[in-house]
Each structure stands twice: as structure tokens, then as C-alpha cells.
Design a protein around this motif. Structure first.
Motif, short mmCIF file in Angstrom:
data_model
loop_
_atom_site.label_atom_id
_atom_site.label_comp_id
_atom_site.label_asym_id
_atom_site.label_seq_id
_atom_site.Cartn_x
_atom_site.Cartn_y
_atom_site.Cartn_z
N ILE A 143 -3.95 -10.74 7.27
CA ILE A 143 -3.12 -10.27 8.80
C ILE A 143 -2.78 -8.82 8.84
N CYS A 144 -2.35 -8.61 7.70
CA CYS A 144 -1.91 -7.23 7.54
C CYS A 144 -3.04 -6.03 7.74
N ALA B 16 -4.30 -6.13 11.31
CA ALA B 16 -3.27 -5.51 12.26
C ALA B 16 -3.55 -3.84 12.18
N THR C 62 -6.62 0.95 2.80
CA THR C 62 -6.73 -0.36 3.27
C THR C 62 -7.89 -1.08 2.53
N THR D 57 -1.83 -13.87 4.52
CA THR D 57 -0.85 -12.73 4.99
C THR D 57 -1.33 -11.39 4.81
#
Length: 256
Positions: free
Chosen positions: A178-179, A182, A26, A175
Motif C-alpha cells: 500500500i505504501c 501510494a 521505492t 502494508t
């Protein structure tokens, strides 16, 4: 098989490997998609190539300077909070970047916030956590964890380019942010009290053919007086300079 000879790859230790791999991926995912932004930012804002590259370079500097800070936070706050802060910073940084309209906005969102994410979710924290669960198999465990860097770069570059082609770079950054965000609920649900405690069972006893190295209370002062420290520092310094000087230019070069 005696208790001292039990495999270090127990279920909880394997869970640590998976968590460290996902967190490391990540961190790289958030930072290493930037080469895909070189052409869009140059085209929309008229930035010189050197100006766009400075965003990435500043992020690398922030990552390096954040290492000691992240290590201190890890000791005081534990892995759960450090990972959480890192992922939160990365997600917010990507979201803010999608609304950026000035070079200073990119320095704050990408260089500062996402640069910190790369440190908080990178080798410092993952190595510290893995060392609580592995000793003889620590090199193998770290090799598995460090492979997340390549996986994160591959995923970040590939996904961001697909999103940029279909929706533009702003929506792509939004996007991706947001990933990343999450990940936070999933991370918070982990049994961190047990995960951070480390291995309960004693490590395998040393044998004649595999003696344990003597225990040393290492400090920075002791480390800088060893050739191993400067050897490793030189490897990372020269390799990093050579690699990142090429990586940031690769996408734009291939397009042109």
C-alpha cells in the motif's frame, strides 16, 4: 557569470534529482525487504532455505533481464509511464505476496513483478533521465541518485522487520504494498512534459582544460568491442554475485 557558465543544478534539475532518488528508493524498498522473509517463510511453509532463496535469486535475474526492456520502454513511452508501471508492479507484487500460499505465487509476485520494479525504477531509467539535465556534473548527480539504493534497502529492511514483529509477515507485505502504491498519485501529478524534455539552456561550452569527449553514436556492437564495457560488466558481475550471496543470508544468520 555568463549563461554558458550557469550551474547545472538549476531548480528543475534539482527536482529531477529528488524524483530519481525517491523512485530509486521505492524500487529498492520493494525488493530489498525480502531477506526478512527467509525465516517466516521457512517456518510457515516448511520451505528449504535454498527454495526461499531462489525467490530472491529469480527476482535478481528478472531485474537484469528487464534492463534492455525497460530502456526500450523509456525511449518509447517516457519516464512517467515507465516509472508508473514499475511502481504499480511493485505495489501489486507486495500485496499479492501477502496472500501467497504456494511457491509459484512468490515467484510471480516477488520474483517477476517486484523484480521488474527494481529495473523500471533503477539505474537504467534514472541515468537516462538525469543525463538530460546534467553533463559535467553527471557523475555527481548519479552518485546522489545511486545513494537511493542504500536508503531504500535500509528503509525497506528496517520497516518490514518492525511490521513483521508486530503484525506478522503477511500484514507487513500488505502494508508495504500500500505504501508503494501510494506513490502513484504523487508521481502522476508531476509536470512530466517539462521534466522529460531536459535542459533548455545549452550546457557549458568546452574549455581547453576540460574538453568535451568526441560525440559517438554508441551501439551495443560498438560497446562490446571496448575494454571499458567488459571492465564495468565484470565489476558488476563479480561484485553482485559476492554481495547478494551474503545479503540474503545475513538476517537469518544473525537471528540464529
Amino acid at each position: 557569470m555568463s549563461g554558458s557558465e550557469k550551474s547545472e543544478f538549476a531548480p528543475m534539475a534539482i527536482a529531477i534529482l529528488i524524483i530519481c532518488f525517491l523512485v530509486g528508493m521505492t524500487g529498492k524498498f520493494a525488493f530489498e525487504n525480502f531477506p526478512n522473509l527467509v525465516s517466516p517463510l521457512s517456518g510457515e511453509f516448511g520451505f528449504a532455505r535454498a527454495t526461499v532463496n531462489s525467490i530472491y535469486s529469480m527476482g535478481g535475474i528478472i531485474t537484469g533481464l528487464s534492463g534492455p526492456i525497460v530502456g526500450t520502454l523509456f525511449d518509447r513511452l517516457g519516464p512517467r509511464n515507465v516509472y508508473g508501471l514499475g511502481i504499480l508492479a511493485g505495489g501489486i507484487g507486495l500485496v499479492l505476496a501477502s496472500f501467497a500460499g504456494h511457491i509459484l505465487h512468490f515467484y510471480f509476485s516477488i520474483s517477476l513483478l517486484i523484480g521488474f520494479t527494481a529495473a523500471a525504477c533503477g539505474n537504467v531509467t534514472n541515468s537516462a533521465l538525469a543525463s538530460r539535465w546534467f553533463r559535467r556534473k553527471l557523475p555527481l548527480a548519479l552518485a546522489i541518485i545511486y545513494s537511493s539504493m542504500g536508503a531504500g534497502s535500509f528503509l525497506g529492511l528496517s520497516l518490514s522487520q518492525i511490521l513483521i514483529e508486530h503484525f506478522g509477515w503477511r500484514r507487513a507485505e500488505l502494508t508495504l504494498g500500500i505504501c508503494v502504491l501510494a506513490m502513484i498519485p504523487l508521481l502522476m501529478l508531476m509536470p512530466w512534459k517539462r521534466l522529460a524534455a531536459g535542459r533548455k539552456e545549452p550546457f557549458a561550452a568546452p574549455t581547453a582544460d576540460r574538453p568535451d569527449p568526441p560525440e559517438v553514436e554508441w551501439t551495443m556492437g560498438k560497446a562490446v568491442r571496448t575494454t571499458a564495457f567488459w571492465g564495468l560488466a565484470s565489476v558488476f558481475f563479480f561484485t553482485g554475485n559476492a554481495m547478494f550471496a551474503v545479503v540474503i543470508q545475513a538476517v537469518t544468520y544473525l537471528i540464529e
